[in-house]
Design a protein around this motif. Structure first.
Motif, PDB file in Angstrom:
ATOM      1  N   ALA A 194       2.362  -3.852  14.455  1.00 16.96           N
ATOM      2  CA  ALA A 194       1.694  -4.766  13.518  1.00 16.96           C
ATOM      3  C   ALA A 194       0.934  -4.003  12.445  1.00 16.96           C
ATOM      4  O   ALA A 194       0.889  -4.415  11.288  1.00 16.96           O
ATOM      5  N   PHE A 195       0.341  -2.885  12.837  1.00 14.97           N
ATOM      6  CA  PHE A 195      -0.380  -2.125  11.806  1.00 14.97           C
ATOM      7  C   PHE A 195       0.580  -1.677  10.698  1.00 14.97           C
ATOM      8  O   PHE A 195       0.302  -1.833   9.516  1.00 14.97           O
ATOM      9  N   GLY A 196       1.724  -1.130  11.102  1.00 12.19           N
ATOM     10  CA  GLY A 196       2.669  -0.664  10.086  1.00 12.19           C
ATOM     11  C   GLY A 196       3.139  -1.805   9.193  1.00 12.19           C
ATOM     12  O   GLY A 196       3.207  -1.665   7.969  1.00 12.19           O
ATOM     13  N   ARG A 197       3.424  -2.925   9.803  1.00 11.16           N
ATOM     14  CA  ARG A 197       3.924  -4.073   9.035  1.00 11.16           C
ATOM     15  C   ARG A 197       2.879  -4.600   8.065  1.00 11.16           C
ATOM     16  O   ARG A 197       3.195  -4.934   6.926  1.00 11.16           O
ATOM     17  N   LEU A 198       1.621  -4.668   8.530  1.00 10.17           N
ATOM     18  CA  LEU A 198       0.560  -5.169   7.647  1.00 10.17           C
ATOM     19  C   LEU A 198       0.236  -4.162   6.551  1.00 10.17           C
ATOM     20  O   LEU A 198      -0.155  -4.544   5.452  1.00 10.17           O
ATOM     21  N   ALA A 199       0.387  -2.898   6.863  1.00  9.41           N
ATOM     22  CA  ALA A 199       0.150  -1.898   5.825  1.00  9.41           C
ATOM     23  C   ALA A 199       1.215  -2.039   4.739  1.00  9.41           C
ATOM     24  O   ALA A 199       0.941  -1.877   3.550  1.00  9.41           O
ATOM     25  N   TRP A 200       2.409  -2.372   5.148  1.00  8.71           N
ATOM     26  CA  TRP A 200       3.484  -2.618   4.170  1.00  8.71           C
ATOM     27  C   TRP A 200       3.243  -3.935   3.442  1.00  8.71           C
ATOM     28  O   TRP A 200       3.339  -4.011   2.225  1.00  8.71           O
ATOM     29  N   HIS A 212       0.844  -1.199   0.000  1.00  7.14           N
ATOM     30  CA  HIS A 212       0.000   0.000   0.000  1.00  7.14           C
ATOM     31  C   HIS A 212       0.874   1.242   0.000  1.00  7.14           C
ATOM     32  O   HIS A 212       1.783   1.352   0.828  1.00  7.14           O
ATOM     33  N   ASP A 213       0.578   2.148  -0.904  1.00 11.10           N
ATOM     34  CA  ASP A 213       1.306   3.420  -0.895  1.00 11.10           C
ATOM     35  C   ASP A 213       0.888   4.281   0.294  1.00 11.10           C
ATOM     36  O   ASP A 213       1.689   5.053   0.818  1.00 11.10           O
ATOM     37  N   LEU A 214      -0.379   4.177   0.676  1.00  9.60           N
ATOM     38  CA  LEU A 214      -0.906   5.017   1.758  1.00  9.60           C
ATOM     39  C   LEU A 214      -1.037   4.170   3.018  1.00  9.60           C
ATOM     40  O   LEU A 214      -1.888   3.272   3.092  1.00  9.60           O
ATOM     41  N   ARG A 215      -0.193   4.449   3.973  1.00  5.85           N
ATOM     42  CA  ARG A 215      -0.183   3.699   5.242  1.00  5.85           C
ATOM     43  C   ARG A 215      -0.269   4.740   6.354  1.00  5.85           C
ATOM     44  O   ARG A 215       0.741   5.224   6.870  1.00  5.85           O
ATOM     45  N   VAL A 216      -1.491   5.058   6.676  1.00  9.38           N
ATOM     46  CA  VAL A 216      -1.754   6.276   7.445  1.00  9.38           C
ATOM     47  C   VAL A 216      -2.119   5.963   8.888  1.00  9.38           C
ATOM     48  O   VAL A 216      -2.959   5.100   9.154  1.00  9.38           O
ATOM     49  N   LEU A 217      -1.524   6.694   9.782  1.00  9.25           N
ATOM     50  CA  LEU A 217      -1.909   6.607  11.181  1.00  9.25           C
ATOM     51  C   LEU A 217      -2.649   7.887  11.549  1.00  9.25           C
ATOM     52  O   LEU A 217      -2.104   8.983  11.423  1.00  9.25           O
ATOM     53  N   ASP A 218      -3.889   7.723  11.973  1.00  9.43           N
ATOM     54  CA  ASP A 218      -4.701   8.889  12.342  1.00  9.43           C
ATOM     55  C   ASP A 218      -4.592   9.128  13.840  1.00  9.43           C
ATOM     56  O   ASP A 218      -4.916   8.249  14.642  1.00  9.43           O
ATOM     57  N   ALA A 231      -5.595   2.558   6.923  1.00 10.35           N
ATOM     58  CA  ALA A 231      -5.516   3.648   7.893  1.00 10.35           C
ATOM     59  C   ALA A 231      -5.784   3.060   9.265  1.00 10.35           C
ATOM     60  O   ALA A 231      -6.405   2.002   9.391  1.00 10.35           O
ATOM     61  N   ALA A 232      -5.311   3.725  10.280  1.00 10.69           N
ATOM     62  CA  ALA A 232      -5.514   3.232  11.644  1.00 10.69           C
ATOM     63  C   ALA A 232      -5.564   4.401  12.606  1.00 10.69           C
ATOM     64  O   ALA A 232      -4.949   5.442  12.365  1.00 10.69           O
ATOM     65  N   VAL A 233      -6.293   4.192  13.680  1.00  6.37           N
ATOM     66  CA  VAL A 233      -6.321   5.179  14.747  1.00  6.37           C
ATOM     67  C   VAL A 233      -5.201   4.843  15.721  1.00  6.37           C
ATOM     68  O   VAL A 233      -5.137   3.729  16.243  1.00  6.37           O
ATOM     69  N   SER A 234      -4.339   5.801  15.960  1.00  8.59           N
ATOM     70  CA  SER A 234      -3.139   5.576  16.767  1.00  8.59           C
ATOM     71  C   SER A 234      -3.473   5.308  18.232  1.00  8.59           C
ATOM     72  O   SER A 234      -4.466   5.790  18.761  1.00  8.59           O
ATOM     73  N   ASN A 235      -2.593   4.554  18.864  1.00  5.99           N
ATOM     74  CA  ASN A 235      -2.740   4.298  20.303  1.00  5.99           C
ATOM     75  C   ASN A 235      -1.637   4.970  21.115  1.00  5.99           C
ATOM     76  O   ASN A 235      -1.397   4.598  22.260  1.00  5.99           O
ATOM     77  N   VAL A 236      -0.994   5.951  20.526  1.00  2.17           N
ATOM     78  CA  VAL A 236       0.192   6.522  21.152  1.00  2.17           C
ATOM     79  C   VAL A 236      -0.112   7.823  21.894  1.00  2.17           C
ATOM     80  O   VAL A 236      -0.928   8.618  21.445  1.00  2.17           O
TER      81      VAL A 236
END
Lengths: 756, 756
Positions: free
Chosen positions: B540-546, B191-197, B517-522
């Motif tokens: 895991a979100f970043g890795r799966l987005a990749w 995915h080109d767009l790997r967004v953390l909201d 896209a994902a809602v951040s937990n940070v």
């Protein structure tokens, strides 16, 4: 100068209510600050005189201020008053020295009493009001205002009990006599302590806001962290309170935050300012204090009541308060309750805690109001053996006899928490060696939050006028007035019998009663109370605190006559009717048969949430399952709460055969098919009352729509808006409660109405 | 300089994970900001070299920066890389010109890809990482870090899929080859767009706080109304994100308050500062914008997307943002949802609204992420015909084909709201002419709020790797990657058949996919995520987005190896095991069988409240009565939701015979006596899973206690505290759910366990 704020509703003291008196030629005799207040009232009323003066003459006089050359009717009034003392009238003929007569009268009137003597003819009436103090004279003035309003603008069909009524309460209150051709009425308050508790915060609480459980805008006193600079509305409020009968105000929330705690010390100037606003109307101020003050404010290592340093800290603090506010009333304390600090932290009991504060106040004449609202607010819902309704009883009755004379134990009316229907708290009946105050909630936390019309006086009169020891026993108000604490409770009797001490617990009262207390419903709203009709609850509290033998209807008549006296009769009678049955209506569409709660915790006790408290730590459960509902508080199979009452009442509550329907689910867990005394099953009762409740709200809407154009437009708009919300909310209550019980019971409505 | 903050946990980039690489002799070739970042990484790793240097040599090079006199293995790597393009390898023998070879390789790698070429012997290994861009080179560096950690400190028994694996996704991702004695791996993100909201507020929201649904302290970016002055932790965060695969961050809450709206205009300097912190790690920033901005910020009379003045306002606003932040990513929009403004106010639809913003961004290469989370949040609970699960489908599928190329429709994974178990949102499968992004929630709003261990990756891999059109159809990740949007949906096929247009809805994708896209937990917590183990979800979100073909276990192996690589094997394997089954455990003790919710609205979606949503306006009901429970979403008798899926799946969901147990109550209302495929009745399943869930938490506690002394004391203390709370909460869930269903059904537990 009469405190009046432009744009603020005059409540029960509109100029119209004063105009009649203003037309009478009036003389005020005496000196002192409260006599000056009476003079200002008289002067203000005189400015309202419309056309011609009314016939007759009115004299308002301190007993010691009537000159020898006063007009004959005034002199005669003193003689008559002397003979009209409470209890058996004593002969005081016209020949006796006047000074002795005045002494005699004054000894019967006390700090706040007054006597009204009337003579003359209808064409030339003479009225004399005599009092020992300016405070008594002020009460006399407001008495005449009320009488005048009733004479002119009663609600119509409903006849009020006029001043010529003959009811005489045993210890105090109103008594009327005819003597030597004069009509003589003596008025004294039943309760010396008639306290309104403000749950106002100074610093806005992040959850509870400016006023905890306040539904009338912000605080009259504080705004976002500090005292309001202009206390004009507070003076106006003091006047309204004085006219209702309230004579004490606690200035801050019983949950005492840091800023509020400082009222006692570094912010004492706020108390001085507020006391100054209340003082012209005879209202004394009290403070809610934090039990942890010696630590929080004083920097001590402990707040242990047995610690001499702690005792000294409180003594010094009390002295400082009295140096600044000589007529300060005392402390209100919520200790060891819902997170507030208290003596338990130091291994002491509540008598230790209360007495320590009482001893700091005693040299100055102050009182401790110690709240009995102590329970486990971390209860495990799985635990069926703990019963919050028992908690205050279990905590406090063992302490009976241990409280100092200037301690008042302040007990909520119901044993759980200000629900629309509960039995009386058994603590009130079980502390014969203790001054007990009953606390009611004028603010409508659980009764519609001033969005719903709910005239609460019937709940209070039912409780205060009840005779829990039987028809020939004392009334509950005799306990609060200190006249009689009643025979021992059933439990105490049982214990006494077991121990061979037949007199245990049945002792005579040691001192005066605890009076009444109430949580105020007032804020900075232009109508004072959010819903304009909620003013009636505030008024009723003051009146009942003065005279608990009044009926709710009588008080309602007064309030309507005062507030709407110059409005068309149709409006007055509709307002009266809307209020008159309103608590019944509210009860119909909310939690059924005394089970209580079923209210939303989320939205702060407003609106339905049947299971909202069912799995919480608050001890307020209904235990509904597919078979039945209710809390078993019987002695036979339940928590034993029913047995905490005087024997006959305990037996009435214990048995399903005699338990009143309206308290059934408070006291028993029954199947949905259980048949009530009404002949209906429990579940059909639930359906029927909930449908009926909404229908009655709809009737209220229709009735109001017809008269709204007759009312002040702002007031009409406010009432219309609130009634619409009441209707929306009542529909929600009806549908959720009915749906909940239908889903659980599976029993269809006999009449096939819509349930979801 | 590597951004590291003293006292802040290093998450998956502890120095220990870099030390191995640091021991290797390394050369970096190329220029540019991100190459400088790689140089800083290499220099930092070198400082960690403990004893002797490791054998071999590592070269990280931009393809265009390898000099002709580079060492032979590097030159050979370029030749090899050129032949390792995606799809069929093309012959590029050693004799071809090197420049052509580099061009060839670069065309296959794109903006973020890289190739790893290995040669030499174990005694003298040579590794060359080549990329077209510095960003690709940085990803290559973190790839080697990950490999090194796995080689050294894998969790033990669980074998990770090593770099020599042979999986090759169809369009992008990893591919491996052996060529001319060299090992060649090509890596490109799926995915080109790997967004953390980030749902971060700048001004603290009175209810939602600094971070909406944030369970990790305050915001990393903002503190009580303004940007944090020190963005050191943001730079550190950017590094972690880059190492996970995330390449975009939306800087503010989708519910856009006044202060947050101003990021677009008067507070653009905040965006500039944050973009500067993220840029060294290749992370681009996006903004959530208010659809009402032209009114709120611009003072226009309307925000109507058809109004030329509004369009001009947005165009100007976008230009200003790009002038300040040239690599700005675009806008995120929550419109007409839960009170946010949107095009409906102006009689426009969501394509009108999204395209208007898209056209403002298009000249600058920006993207609109338009959220599909639109439903009636004022639903009447009495209304059984409205189904929130259908809402996004009903709103958006009619708009398919109308969105501009730079609009991404961002669809929540489940059709309701981030519950532990829902079917995939059918919207994802029904918009073949639209770029669709799937949005997951890394922050554990409904999954234990970072107090409970819940490793969410299995939920995401189950969804992304599913093949809803059948085993030979595309996967869901093919939709999000844009590779294939799948055949027409059942509904579209039915419609197409009816209209005679057999191809309707089955068109090929117009452009790239929408990504994830994902809602951040940070937050500003020292462990970043409250619960230290919740870091695994972010990773895991970043890795799966990749690479969405990774398994949840593989990612967990990586995370454990990176984060705990230097810890004892016993600790690593316990951490792995605690996380591995944790989502199952959470599901066991919370709402059963896909019914969802049953969560406390009062306490913000934490803890049980079975009827908490039952009579609310949120559209989330379970309809439990004395006979049964569940939501009938069948076509035959329910809301028809089941029919919105591809035909086979729709039939599977429609029938009780085939509907998966775990989704039964999401799709059907069944009696408590209904027998599941497991052979248990529904009510016994509820009892059994709830008892089992708590038992498994107790096993987790025991396992953790054994290894806690092996962990960093701060981390151990935090985990211990959270596990204790998880246990308390799980017991509460078990008891409330079991009691509720026992009271309603009257069915006793077969095994006679304690139910209240």
């Amino acid at each position: 100068m009469i405190p009046q704020t432009p744009g603020v509703h005059p409540a029960w003291l509109p100029d119209a209510a004063l105009a009649t008196l203003g037309a009478v030629d009036t003389v005020v005799l005496g000196d002192g600050p409260l006599v000056d207040t009476v003079r200002a009232e008289v002067a203000h009323a005189a400015t309202l005189r419309g056309g011609e003066a009314a016939p007759g003459r009115l004299t308002l006089a301190l007993l010691g201020a009537v000159p020898d050359d006063a007009p004959e009717p005034v002199l005669a009034a003193i003689d008559a008053a002397a003979g009209a003392g409470l209890g058996e009238p004593r002969g005081t003929g016209p020949g006796e020295p006047r000074e002795a007569a005045a002494d005699e009268a004054s000894s019967t009137l006390g700090d706040e009493g007054f006597v009204v003597v009337r003579s003359g003819t209808p064409q030339d009436p003479t009225t004399t009001v005599l009092a020992e103090t300016g405070h008594g004279l002020l009460h006399g003035w407001f008495h005449l205002v009320r009488e005048g309003a009733l004479a002119l603008g009663g609600p119509g069909a409903q006849g009020a009990r006029g001043p010529e009524g003959t009811s005489t309460s045993t210890a105090s209150g109103t008594s009327s006599h005819e003597r030597a051709g004069l009509s003589v009425e003596v008025h004294r308050p039943t309760h010396d302590l008639r306290v309104l508790d403000h749950w106002d915060n100074i610093s806005v609480h992040p959850v509870m806001g400016q006023v905890e459980r306040g539904y009338s805008g912000g605080s009259l006193f504080y705004d976002d962290g500090s005292l309001r600079p202009d206390l004009g509305k507070v003076r106006q409020y003091a006047r309204l309170l004085a006219a209702s009968g309230v004579n004490r105000v606690a200035l801050n929330n019983v949950n005492v935050g840091r800023r509020e705690a400082e009222l006692l010390t570094t912010h004492l100037d706020d108390v001085v300012a507020l006391a100054g606003a209340f003082r012209p109307y005879g209202v004394r101020v009290h403070l809610s204090v934090s039990f942890a003050s010696p630590v929080v404010l004083g920097g001590l290592a402990t707040a242990d009541p047995a610690d001499p340093g702690v005792q000294a800290w409180w003594a010094q603090a009390a002295s400082a308060v009295y140096a600044a506010v000589p007529d300060f009333g005392g402390f209100v304390v919520k200790a060891d309750s819902e997170g507030q600090p208290g003596p338990f932290s130091y291994g002491r009991d509540h008598a230790d805690g209360a007495n320590m504060l009482a001893r700091a106040l005693a040299p100055h004449g102050g009182t401790v109001h110690w709240r009995a609202f102590v329970y486990d607010h971390h209860q495990d819902w799985r635990d069926r053996s703990t019963d919050r309704a028992r908690a205050a009883y279990d905590h406090f009755t063992p302490l009976d006899g241990r409280f100092d004379d200037n301690v008042v134990l302040q007990v909520k009316l119901g044993p759980v928490d200000f629900q629309v229907r509960e039995p009386l708290s058994p603590v009130v009946l079980a502390m014969p060696q203790t001054r007990v105050a009953v606390e009611v909630q004028v603010t409508q936390e659980y009764t519609g939050q001033q969005k719903h019309v709910a005239y609460l006086a019937p709940q209070w009169t039912d409780a205060l006028q009840a005779r829990p020891w039987g028809d020939d026993g004392p009334a509950v108000s005799d306990v609060t007035s200190g006249t009689s604490r009643g025979p021992a409770t059933a439990a105490a009797r049982t214990e006494a019998a077991a121990s061979g001490d037949a007199d245990s617990g049945a002792g005579a009262p040691r001192s005066a009663g605890g009076g009444l207390a109430a949580v105020s419903n007032v804020g900075d709203d232009v109508f004072w109370t959010g819903h304009p009709f909620a003013q009636a609850n505030l008024y009723a509290f003051g009146r009942l605190a003065w005279d608990p033998t009044l009926t709710a209807e009588e008080i309602l008549d007064e309030w309507v006559a005062l507030t709407f006296g110059d409005a068309p009769a149709e409006l007055r009678s509709t307002v009266h009717d809307l209020l008159s049955g309103s608590l019944d209506v509210y009860e119909q569409y909310t939690a059924p048969l005394g089970v209580g709660f079923m209210v939303s915790p989320t939205r702060h006790h407003y609106g339905p949430d049947v299971d909202g408290y069912e799995y919480t730590a608050w001890g307020t459960y209904h235990f509904a399952d597919r078979d039945g509902v209710g809390v078993d508080r019987s002695c036979a199979t339940g928590t034993g709460f029913a047995g905490l009452f005087p024997l006959d009442l305990a037996q009435t509550y214990e048995s399903l055969d005699t338990c009143p329907d309206e308290l059934l689910l408070f006291l028993h867990h029954v199947p949905y098919s259980h048949v009530l005394h009404s002949g209906k099953t429990v579940v059909q009762h639930i359906y029927d009352t909930h449908f009926a409740g909404v229908e009655r709200v709809e009737e209220m809407l229709t009735a109001w729509e017809k008269v709204a154009p007759l009312a002040d437009p702002d007031l009409a708009a406010r009432v219309t808006e609130r009634l619409a919300e009441q209707h929306r909310s009542a529909v929600e209550w009806r549908d959720q409660i009915n749906t909940y019980f239908f889903r659980k019971s599976g029993v269809p409505d006999e009449r096939g109405r819509k349930i979801y």
